[in-house]
Design a protein around this motif. Sequence first.
Motif, PDB file in Angstrom:
ATOM      1  N   TYR A 130       0.864  -1.186   0.000  1.00  0.00           N
ATOM      2  CA  TYR A 130       0.000   0.000   0.000  1.00  0.00           C
ATOM      3  C   TYR A 130       0.902   1.238   0.000  1.00  0.00           C
ATOM      4  O   TYR A 130       2.087   1.161   0.330  1.00  0.00           O
ATOM      5  CB  TYR A 130      -0.877   0.059   1.270  1.00  0.00           C
ATOM      6  CG  TYR A 130      -1.736  -1.155   1.491  1.00  0.00           C
ATOM      7  CD1 TYR A 130      -3.043  -1.195   1.013  1.00  0.00           C
ATOM      8  CD2 TYR A 130      -1.245  -2.254   2.191  1.00  0.00           C
ATOM      9  CE1 TYR A 130      -3.845  -2.313   1.230  1.00  0.00           C
ATOM     10  CE2 TYR A 130      -2.047  -3.371   2.403  1.00  0.00           C
ATOM     11  CZ  TYR A 130      -3.337  -3.395   1.918  1.00  0.00           C
ATOM     12  OH  TYR A 130      -4.118  -4.503   2.128  1.00  0.00           O
ATOM     13  N   TYR A 131       0.301   2.378  -0.299  1.00  0.00           N
ATOM     14  CA  TYR A 131       1.009   3.662  -0.193  1.00  0.00           C
ATOM     15  C   TYR A 131       2.374   3.613  -0.887  1.00  0.00           C
ATOM     16  O   TYR A 131       3.373   4.089  -0.337  1.00  0.00           O
ATOM     17  CB  TYR A 131       1.184   4.050   1.278  1.00  0.00           C
ATOM     18  CG  TYR A 131      -0.088   4.506   1.979  1.00  0.00           C
ATOM     19  CD1 TYR A 131      -0.672   5.736   1.667  1.00  0.00           C
ATOM     20  CD2 TYR A 131      -0.697   3.724   2.956  1.00  0.00           C
ATOM     21  CE1 TYR A 131      -1.826   6.160   2.313  1.00  0.00           C
ATOM     22  CE2 TYR A 131      -1.854   4.141   3.608  1.00  0.00           C
ATOM     23  CZ  TYR A 131      -2.412   5.357   3.280  1.00  0.00           C
ATOM     24  OH  TYR A 131      -3.562   5.794   3.931  1.00  0.00           O
ATOM     25  N   VAL A 132       2.422   3.038  -2.074  1.00  0.00           N
ATOM     26  CA  VAL A 132       3.649   3.114  -2.882  1.00  0.00           C
ATOM     27  C   VAL A 132       3.699   4.520  -3.478  1.00  0.00           C
ATOM     28  O   VAL A 132       2.795   4.927  -4.209  1.00  0.00           O
ATOM     29  CB  VAL A 132       3.654   2.048  -3.996  1.00  0.00           C
ATOM     30  CG1 VAL A 132       4.854   2.233  -4.913  1.00  0.00           C
ATOM     31  CG2 VAL A 132       3.652   0.641  -3.377  1.00  0.00           C
ATOM     32  N   ALA A 133       4.727   5.251  -3.122  1.00  0.00           N
ATOM     33  CA  ALA A 133       4.778   6.667  -3.518  1.00  0.00           C
ATOM     34  C   ALA A 133       6.208   7.110  -3.738  1.00  0.00           C
ATOM     35  O   ALA A 133       7.119   6.699  -3.022  1.00  0.00           O
ATOM     36  CB  ALA A 133       4.135   7.538  -2.425  1.00  0.00           C
ATOM     37  N   VAL A 134       6.371   7.966  -4.726  1.00  0.00           N
ATOM     38  CA  VAL A 134       7.670   8.579  -5.023  1.00  0.00           C
ATOM     39  C   VAL A 134       7.460  10.088  -5.120  1.00  0.00           C
ATOM     40  O   VAL A 134       6.496  10.553  -5.749  1.00  0.00           O
ATOM     41  CB  VAL A 134       8.247   8.029  -6.343  1.00  0.00           C
ATOM     42  CG1 VAL A 134       9.464   8.825  -6.789  1.00  0.00           C
ATOM     43  CG2 VAL A 134       8.611   6.551  -6.194  1.00  0.00           C
ATOM     44  N   ASP A 135       8.347  10.819  -4.516  1.00  0.00           N
ATOM     45  CA  ASP A 135       8.324  12.281  -4.605  1.00  0.00           C
ATOM     46  C   ASP A 135       8.181  12.684  -6.082  1.00  0.00           C
ATOM     47  O   ASP A 135       8.937  12.203  -6.923  1.00  0.00           O
ATOM     48  CB  ASP A 135       9.644  12.817  -4.027  1.00  0.00           C
ATOM     49  CG  ASP A 135       9.661  14.330  -3.925  1.00  0.00           C
ATOM     50  OD1 ASP A 135       9.346  15.008  -4.937  1.00  0.00           O
ATOM     51  OD2 ASP A 135      10.004  14.841  -2.848  1.00  0.00           O
ATOM     52  N   PRO A 136       7.201  13.548  -6.377  1.00  0.00           N
ATOM     53  CA  PRO A 136       7.000  13.930  -7.779  1.00  0.00           C
ATOM     54  C   PRO A 136       8.269  14.433  -8.462  1.00  0.00           C
ATOM     55  O   PRO A 136       8.421  14.281  -9.676  1.00  0.00           O
ATOM     56  CB  PRO A 136       5.941  15.037  -7.684  1.00  0.00           C
ATOM     57  CG  PRO A 136       5.160  14.678  -6.454  1.00  0.00           C
ATOM     58  CD  PRO A 136       6.172  14.121  -5.486  1.00  0.00           C
ATOM     59  N   ARG A 137       9.192  14.998  -7.698  1.00  0.00           N
ATOM     60  CA  ARG A 137      10.432  15.477  -8.323  1.00  0.00           C
ATOM     61  C   ARG A 137      11.289  14.339  -8.848  1.00  0.00           C
ATOM     62  O   ARG A 137      12.140  14.538  -9.710  1.00  0.00           O
ATOM     63  CB  ARG A 137      11.253  16.305  -7.322  1.00  0.00           C
ATOM     64  CG  ARG A 137      10.607  17.629  -6.934  1.00  0.00           C
ATOM     65  CD  ARG A 137      11.345  18.255  -5.769  1.00  0.00           C
ATOM     66  NE  ARG A 137      11.198  17.458  -4.559  1.00  0.00           N
ATOM     67  CZ  ARG A 137      11.858  17.671  -3.415  1.00  0.00           C
ATOM     68  NH1 ARG A 137      12.729  18.655  -3.353  1.00  0.00           N
ATOM     69  NH2 ARG A 137      11.644  16.915  -2.369  1.00  0.00           N
TER      70      ARG A 137
END
Length: 205
Positions: A130-137
Motif C-alpha cells: 500500500y502507499y507506494v509513492a515517489v516524490d514527484p520530483r
Amino acid sequence: MTGRVADGPRLTRAGAAVPGRAREESLDGGLRGQDADVAFADVADDDVEDVVALWRACDLTRPWNDPYRDLADARLGETSTVLVGRATRDLPGRASADGDPGGGPSGVVRAGEVVASAMAGVDGHRGWLYYVAVDPRLQGTGTGRATVVAAEAWLAAQGARAVRLMVRSTNDAVRGFYERLGYVDQECVVLGRPLGAADARDAGR
Ligand SMILES: CC(C)(COP(=O)(O)OP(=O)(O)OC[C@H]1O[C@@H](n2cnc3c(N)ncnc32)[C@H](O)[C@@H]1OP(=O)(O)O)[C@@H](O)C(=O)NCCC(=O)NCCS
C-alpha cells in the motif's frame, strides 16, 4: 553483492537500510550498488510528517482514511511496516534531469529527504503493498521500481510467497508501472464492508 529478492532478509525490522539505486535494480537482478541514490529503511518517528506529506503530494490520502492512523497501525503490527526511501545525496529533480523545464516538478532533492514510501504487510501467505509513492520530483527516474523491489525483499524476508496490491479504479494510469515490474491482473474483484467499530463509519471504502 547479494540482495536478490529471493535471497531473503536484506531489510530487517531493526531498520537496516537496503541500498536501492534507480536504474540498477531489477526484479530478477535484485538490489545492486553500495552507492545508492535512495536507501530504504523502516519509518522512524521523525519521518512521520514527511511521509504523510509525501502521500498527500502523491494524492494517496482519502478523507475517510486517517493517514497518521494507517501509518501508526502498520508500525504496530508484527508483520507490517512502512518503508521509507531517503536520498543519500543531493539529487537533481526530474525536470532538470530531463533538461525539460516543463517536464514535471523541478527542484533539487536534498540528501536525507524522504522521497519514497511503501507500506507492506503479510497476511500469512501473501504480502500486500500500500502507499507506494515517489516524490514527484523523482518520479520517472527508477525510484518507484527501487521502492517496490525493497518492499518485496521485506515481504520475502517475512515469509510471504506472493505479493498483491490494489490499484484504485481512478488510478488506472499506474497500472503500466506495475506491469513493467511484472505485476499482472489477478482477475479478482475486491469486496469489502466496514466492521463495527464506532469510528468505522466510512471504513472499507
Ligand atoms: C507509481 C509511482 C510510484 C512510480 O514511480 P516512478 O519512480 O515514477 O517509476 P519508475 O521511474 O521507477 O518506473 C519504473 C518503470 O515503470 C515505467 N512506468 C512508470 N510509470 C508508468 C506508467 N504510469 N505507465 C507505464 N509505465 C510506467 C517506467 O517507464 C519504468 O520503466 P523501465 O524500468 O522499463 O524504464 C509514482 O509515479 C507515484 O508515486 N505515483 C503517485 C502515487 C501512486 O499512484 N502510487 C501507486 C498507488 S497503487
